[in-house]
Design an enzyme around this catalytic site. Structure first.
Site, PDB file in Angstrom:
ATOM      1  N   ALA A  11     -23.934 -12.258  59.760  1.00 31.06           N
ATOM      2  CA  ALA A  11     -22.561 -12.084  59.281  1.00 31.06           C
ATOM      3  C   ALA A  11     -21.586 -12.974  60.056  1.00 31.06           C
ATOM      4  CB  ALA A  11     -22.153 -10.615  59.400  1.00 31.06           C
ATOM      5  N   CYS A  18     -13.132 -17.833  53.040  1.00 28.25           N
ATOM      6  CA  CYS A  18     -13.722 -18.896  52.230  1.00 28.25           C
ATOM      7  C   CYS A  18     -13.120 -18.951  50.841  1.00 28.25           C
ATOM      8  CB  CYS A  18     -15.237 -18.707  52.139  1.00 28.25           C
ATOM      9  SG  CYS A  18     -15.747 -17.239  51.228  1.00 28.25           S
ATOM     10  N   LYS A  24     -27.561  -9.176  62.224  1.00 30.16           N
ATOM     11  CA  LYS A  24     -26.972  -9.867  63.371  1.00 30.16           C
ATOM     12  C   LYS A  24     -25.497 -10.088  63.074  1.00 30.16           C
ATOM     13  CE  LYS A  24     -26.071 -13.981  64.553  1.00 30.16           C
ATOM     14  NZ  LYS A  24     -24.844 -13.766  65.376  1.00 30.16           N
TER      15      LYS A  24
END
Length: 522
Positions: free
Chosen positions: A171, A305, A197
């Site tokens: 992530a 994003c 993770k």
């Protein structure tokens, strides 16, 4: 355990933030087999408050032995978890979504503390992740297989979905809650077990998500968390037990994970960088469009994003730039924990340096800055990772600030003459995450959506992120893989078909005779 002084400074914090005070772990533990276990690591990553630079906690670089233990635990848990009925697995998600909903404010406060984003934006982070959990509560209609009976005499063919095994998730820092919730709820509801993770920059949120998982009684080992940086990513890509990896983040890491994970025969989905354009047509509702641009470019301090980071001003709309700048000037900067803040600091100091590098390059390469935030220092928090909102006008496609993702509070402005010019500009860009057009013309909007190569399109809507009944469908260099995040594609990614062709011979049938030719259906 230590408490951040930030939580004790009540005058500086909103009421919501204050009522959700909590403790940070001095050194974050891994979460293995349902237990929080301190690592024996010798390398650590510092998590600092973006406003004050105060050291909040440290994340360990998980050792190889600890990583292998997490994978082993997940593999063992898979044996029983994969046999739990789908409806029972969904009930765990029903309980989990209730826990998240009950603790939205606390999760938002935690996100603000380690990521820096404003409390309202942090709450949105939680809610958008919660929506995916809610969708995972009812995936049975997507989980269906297929059947054709009597496909040949006495022969039936049927298929059904089965989980893959142990899956992994990596992530990013910008959505500490939402992105992990894109990953493991779908994976485990489909019957897999999971290794997460989190970003080493914002791992505290994932720790709290694990605490909530324990509260719903999820069986031990179904979800595990290992902290770390590149070494952990490398192990995840190379481990033979892990069958699939989900990743959201930058292209450098995404390319590595896509190439090396696939090389080790894993199923991969990677959402990566972006350069999203908003096309402003002369016939649009000007006030509506300019407000949308400002919101989408500077929300989350530009650290998403799907930020609308390029304004494509078509024709006479080039004259609207001064009005756009005046709107941006009204944005209020400060501590995201305080009320009324529009733009918070960037998450970490190195990101601020990179944003400033790109803004400097814009000036050096011939762009103009009608609003220049490079020298901004917050008088109340001079150590904060602040960059003032910046408008970069007269941007050209060859400029570094256009070719690279800035990921900060900056809006590039490009001028073109026609809609066709705008479409060509956008299609020539390597990224394909999202785009938007603002117009009153249905024909222009339809022409745009059919000719643009980006795969998530907003019409009079700046950030076209689909809800979980659809899938997040970024394209081109923004995505690697063929099955996107959440929605139907999310279920497909975390499952595979098992297909059975069975024959039951009736007594009157003559049965097989020896033949070495390919059988023909009769």
């Amino acid at each position: 355990m230590l408490m951040s002084p930030l939580y004790r400074n009540k005058k500086a914090l909103s009421a919501v933030y204050n009522k959700n005070m909590f403790h940070f772990s001095k050194v974050l533990p891994n979460f293995i087999n349902g237990e929080f276990v301190q690592s024996k690591a010798t390398q650590f990553f510092e998590i600092r408050n973006p406003v004050t630079q105060e050291l909040i906690s440290k994340a360990p670089q998980t050792t190889e032995a600890e990583f292998n233990q997490a994978v082993s635990v997940a593999a063992e848990a898979y044996k029983s978890w994969s046999q739990v009925p789908l409806l029972v697995r969904q009930r765990y998600m029903f309980a989990y979504q209730d826990k998240i909903r009950t603790n939205i404010d606390k999760l938002a406060a935690l996100i603000t503390a380690e990521n820096g984003k404003t409390l309202p934006d942090a709450k949105g982070d939680v809610i958008r992740g919660l929506e995916v959990v809610e969708h995972a509560c009812g995936i049975s209609h997507i989980y269906h297989g297929e059947t054709i009976e009597n496909i040949a005499r006495g022969v039936d063919t049927y298929s059904y979905r089965v989980p893959l095994g142990v899956c992994g998730g990596i992530a990013p820092f910008n959505f500490p809650c939402m992105i992990p919730l894109w990953m493991f709820p779908y994976a485990i509801t489909c019957g897999n077990t999971f290794i997460l993770k989190p970003s080493e920059r914002v791992p505290n949120t994932s720790q709290y998500l694990m605490e909530l998982l324990n509260e719903v009684g999820l069986p031990k080992g179904v979800v595990n968390v290992v902290h770390g940086g590149f070494n952990t990513v490398k192990q995840m890509c190379e481990d033979k037990t892990i069958k699939a990896i989900s990743f959201v983040g930058g292209n450098k890491a995404g390319d590595y994970i896509y190439e090396n994970g696939a090389k080790h025969h894993k199923r991969i989905q990677v959402n990566m960088g972006a350069k999203n354009h908003g096309v402003i047509m002369p016939d649009c509702d000007k006030e509506d469009a300019l407000n949308a641009l400002v919101s989408a470019a500077f929300g989350a301090t530009g650290q998403r994003c799907m930020a609308l980071s390029v304004a494509v001003m078509v024709g006479e709309t080039k004259n609207w730039v001064p009005e756009l700048v005046e709107k941006v000037k009204k944005l209020k900067l400060g501590n995201g924990a305080e009320e009324g803040i529009d733009v918070a600091p960037l998450c970490y100091a190195d990101l601020k340096k990179n944003v400033l590098r790109l803004l400097d390059s814009a000036v050096a390469e011939g762009a103009t800055l009608p609003l220049d935030g490079r020298s901004y220092v917050n008088p109340k928090y001079p150590q904060g990772n602040f960059v003032g909102p910046t408008v970069i006008d007269n941007v050209q496609p060859h400029m570094t600030c256009y070719k690279e993702e800035i990921f900060g509070p900056a809006l590039c402005v490009v001028h073109v003459e026609t809609l066709e010019d705008a479409i060509q500009l956008i299609n020539n860009n390597q990224y394909g995450n999202g785009t938007a057009i603002f117009t009153r013309s249905g024909s222009a909007a339809r022409y745009f959506q059919h000719n643009i190569e980006c795969t998530q399109i907003g019409i009079n809507l700046p950030i076209p992120v689909p809800l979980p009944m659809f899938s997040f469908t970024g394209g081109k260099r923004s995505f690697g893989g063929d099955l996107n995040f959440y929605g139907k594609n999310g279920v497909k990614f975390f499952t595979q078909y098992k297909t059975i062709t069975s024959r039951w011979k009736e007594e009157q049938d003559a049965g097989y005779k020896v033949s070495t030719s390919f059988p023909l259906m009769k």
